[in-house]
Each structure stands twice: as C-alpha cells, then as structure tokens.
Design an enzyme around this catalytic site. Structure first.
Site, mmCIF file in Angstrom:
data_model
loop_
_atom_site.group_PDB
_atom_site.id
_atom_site.type_symbol
_atom_site.label_atom_id
_atom_site.label_comp_id
_atom_site.label_asym_id
_atom_site.label_seq_id
_atom_site.Cartn_x
_atom_site.Cartn_y
_atom_site.Cartn_z
ATOM 1 N N GLY A 176 -11.341 -4.024 -5.598
ATOM 2 C CA GLY A 176 -9.992 -3.538 -6.582
ATOM 3 C C GLY A 176 -8.938 -4.246 -6.261
ATOM 4 N N LYS A 189 4.894 -12.761 -11.399
ATOM 5 C CA LYS A 189 5.654 -12.008 -10.059
ATOM 6 C C LYS A 189 7.006 -12.909 -9.875
ATOM 7 C CE LYS A 189 1.579 -9.594 -8.606
ATOM 8 N NZ LYS A 189 0.317 -9.922 -7.687
ATOM 9 N N GLU A 235 9.388 -1.676 -8.992
ATOM 10 C CA GLU A 235 9.029 -2.046 -7.716
ATOM 11 C C GLU A 235 7.553 -2.772 -7.389
ATOM 12 O OE1 GLU A 235 11.595 -2.421 -4.831
ATOM 13 O OE2 GLU A 235 9.820 -3.738 -4.599
HETATM 14 N N1 HSE Z 1 -4.453 -9.019 -8.967
HETATM 15 C C1 HSE Z 1 -3.303 -8.688 -8.036
HETATM 16 C C2 HSE Z 1 -3.647 -9.311 -6.718
HETATM 17 C C3 HSE Z 1 -3.045 -7.372 -7.854
HETATM 18 O O1 HSE Z 1 -4.755 -9.625 -6.224
HETATM 19 O O2 HSE Z 1 -2.505 -9.503 -6.130
HETATM 20 C C4 HSE Z 1 -1.507 -6.766 -7.498
HETATM 21 O O3 HSE Z 1 -0.734 -7.448 -8.364
#
Ligand code: HSE
Length: 436
Positions: free
Chosen positions: A188, A206, A130
C-alpha cells in the site's frame, strides 16, 4: 465546548485509518484540544465495502462537493487524491463555504496550492496539509512554525517511500526492480500509477511544497528538474557500495546565486551520512539553516496509519483554534519561483560506461575530461569476475569515474565528446553526488 464536526471525502486506506485513530483517541484528543473531534459524515464510492471501521452513524454522501458544502460540518478532509477533478472542486467548495480544509493531496497543492491558499485566506479558514509530505513526519509544521525565524539554505530528503523501499531491497537482498515494486504495491505504499513514484513525480510534488515553505516561493512543480530511478541498475548499487556511497532518490531545493535550484534525481550519498541510513519505506528530510547545524527528521513516509497520523494533527490544530498561513506567509508575499538551470548545477558525479578495451581509450577519456577541467577523485576499470561478460567478450569493459565538484554542463560536454570519439558504447550512466 461543542465538538469539531468532521466530514471525510475518500475512505480508502488513509480514511479508514483516520476514522479508527479518531475513535481510539477520543478522550485524549478532547483533552488536548479542549473539545471532542467527531466524524459526522463521509463520502465514498461504495457503501457496502468492508473498510474495517464502523461508518453506520455517519451521514453518507456520494458527491464530495455536496459533503464539502454540508452545513453540519466544520472541517472538510480531502483524501481522494488527484490534482484536478472532484478533489479540487470539493476543496474549493469547502473553502468558499467557510469550512477549514485538511488534505493529504500533494498533487493538488503542487499545482493549485497558491490559489487554494488565497481562497483560505479570503474566507479566514485553515488549509492544512501536513500529510502531503513525508506522511507522519511533521515537516510542514517544522518549516512553517518551528523554523519561522531561520534562513533556510538547503532542504533535501528521501520523500518517496516506494523508491526508497525498492532501492533498499535491491541493495540489501539483490532482488529485481520489478519484484521490489510489486511488494511496495502490495504493502500500500505505491501510488495508483506507480510510474508517479518511480519516475520521481511524487517526490517533485512534495519538493514543490517544501520549497515554498522553506523559501517563500509559489509552489510550482514545473520549476523542478526530475529524473526517476528506473535507470538504476544493480551494477550502480554495487559500485556505490564499494566506493563508500549509497544511491537514494532525493528531492533537493537550495538557494544558489541563480535562484532556487530544485531537483529530483537518484543521488549518491556518503554511506556514513544520516540520510544514507534511511531504509525501506522510511522518509527523511534534512534542513540546512543559516547559523545552526543541520536538522534531520526521519519517519514513516507512506501507508495508511502514518498518513492518518498527520491528517489528525491538522484536524487537532483546527479544533484548538490554531490557524497559520498555509505556506507560512500571506499568499501576496509568495515569490514567483525562478528555475535555476540544471546545466549550472555544481557537484561531484558518478559516471559508469562501457569503454573500448584498447590502448589509447583511457588517454582519450582523460583528455576530454581535462578539456572541461573535470578532475577525477577515482577511476575504476573492472573485468567481470569469473568468465568474461558479454561486454568484455565484445571488447569493452565497465569503467566507473568519480569526479570532484564540477558543473553539469562540463560533464555533459565531456561525455558527448567521448561518445563522438567512439571509445565508449551505449549511454553512460550519470548519478550526481550530494554533499552531506
Ligand atoms: N506513493 C507515496 C510514497 C505515498 O511511496 O511515498 C506517500 O506519499
């Protein structure tokens, strides 16, 4: 009932948030799942690093494969990342030793998802992911379970928090691309190599997972057309705003007569659409399913707590004894994905270029567009406010065109002809418009 024993490989931002969430929700989880969830072992590089969580009672591993094979765990949680290497080896080891796996690793799934799902099937264990898409947004379960009875026609969304954060701050605060990226890294959100975010590859991974769940195809990142946001200039965001649009990096997968079209690129979306309201690190996914109005899910798409929330929901499913086919159907029923050629993509286009400021330029451009049967919704030629810009002094002016629906092939041919006619300078900026 006996506790579900969890081993976690990778105790970074997400791993530490997960350990904290499991501890904070101990009783609630036991009540919901019918049994407690206990983290009994971890694997990480540095034992001395302060992660803000208590790891003292957990068995320590420095080799993730050894943790994956540890008989004292029921579930192996992979939070290391990377499409190959230790993450893949450890997940394979866990599955083949009969342990369920929970992973947030989109790169691993986009590349090896089908093989790993087959291994999970063979050993009758769960492979849950998920957190791999949209962090806290329950999009995998929505597609796999909530919409198991629907025919999906299109799925599209803002799947990268870093890019949406950058585009939002550039648009709203006029900050530079580099400054916004730096802040996304500090917060982060960004990948270890932020080029993955900026150039659209994170979104593509994704999208490969979502397309598999939505259309029953084998996840395959190579079937996706990818363009990132690094070419988006402040001028595009301003023009979009004036024309009633916003620019978002979208991942889109849709059923077409040519196959499943899968693409990632900066996209103009109407300012009044729900996807255009999604700002900052927030992600959103819209699903168009036959016979029902579109469904949009919106939520935090990156960051430790948001990602851990999804990992924990996957662990909870295992504690409850819920197991679904990882991609919503047996792997033998997953179809090979046919790459729909981008030249055949149809839609509206935003085109910005520097045009020679001389009589006949507009006529030449209009002729080239007409030859390709491209019809214009609007055309804007503007001079820089105040003192003439460098370009204006050099005898060229910025022109922005918005086309009605046409094909990618027609746009590319018309622009190539206009370039040959030498009525424009530099490379035109082309941004696709998505109907929503
Ligand atoms: N680097 C990804 C983003 C982290 O900025 O969405 C989450 O997958």
């Amino acid at each position: 009932m006996a506790p579900l024993k969890v081993g976690i490989a990778g105790v970074g931002t997400v791993g530490a948030a997960l350990i904290a969430q499991i501890a904070a929700q101990r009783e609630a989880l036991a009540a919901r799942c019918g049994r407690p969830i206990e983290v009994v072992a971890v694997c990480a590089r540095s034992k001395s690093k302060d992660r803000g969580v208590d790891l003292k009672k957990m068995k320590w591993f420095s080799d993730p494969v050894a943790l994956a094979r540890e008989p004292g765990i029921d579930v192996f949680v992979e939070l290391m990342g990377g499409a190959d290497g230790p993450a893949k080896a450890a997940v394979e080891a866990a599955l083949s030793s009969g342990k369920s796996v929970v992973t947030a690793n989109k790169a691993l799934l986009a590349k090896h998802g089908v093989k790993l799902a087959a291994a999970a099937e063979k050993h009758a264990v769960a492979l849950n992911f998920e957190a791999a898409v949209g962090a806290a947004i329950p999009i995998v379960k929505t597609l796999r379970e909530g919409l198991a009875g629907n025919q999906i026609e299109r799925i599209y969304g803002i799947l990268n928090g870093t890019c949406n954060y950058i585009l939002t701050r550039m648009e709203q605060e006029g900050l530079s691309f580099a400054e916004c990226l730096k802040q996304a890294q500090q917060l982060g959100y960004a990948e270890a190599d932020p080029a993955f975010d900026i150039e659209g590859h994170d979104t593509a991974q994704k999208l490969a997972i979502l397309a598999s769940l939505a259309f029953g195809t084998k996840a395959d990142q190579r079937a996706i057309y990818v363009e990132g946001i690094s070419s988006i200039a402040a001028a595009d965001l301003t023009a979009a705003d004036e024309l009633g649009y916003r620019v978002k990096l979208l991942g889109v997968a849709m059923r077409t007569p040519q196959g499943i079209e899968q693409r990632v690129h900066p996209t103009m979306v109407r300012k009044d659409s729900s996807i255009a309201q999604v700002m900052g690190v927030t992600n959103a996914v819209t699903i168009d399913a036959k016979g029902i109005n579109p469904i949009t899910l919106v939520g935090p798409g990156a960051g430790g707590a948001a990602t851990a929330s999804a990992v924990l929901s996957d662990i909870a499913d295992i504690a409850r004894g819920v197991r679904c086919a990882p991609f919503g159907r047996p792997t033998a029923k997953l179809k090979d994905v046919r790459k729909a050629p981008m030249q055949r993509h149809e839609g509206g286009y935003y085109i910005r270029f520097q045009a020679r400021d001389k009589p006949g330029t507009a006529a030449t451009i209009a002729t080239r567009l007409a030859e390709q049967e491209i019809s214009l919704e609007s055309i804007v030629q503007r001079h820089a406010k105040g003192a003439p810009s460098e370009e204006t002094k050099n005898g060229s002016v910025p022109v922005i065109l918005i086309t009605y629906a046409t094909s990618e092939d027609a746009v590319r041919k018309a622009l190539a002809a206009v370039s040959r006619d030498k009525v424009i300078s530099g490379r035109p900026q082309v941004i696709r418009i998505e109907k929503n």
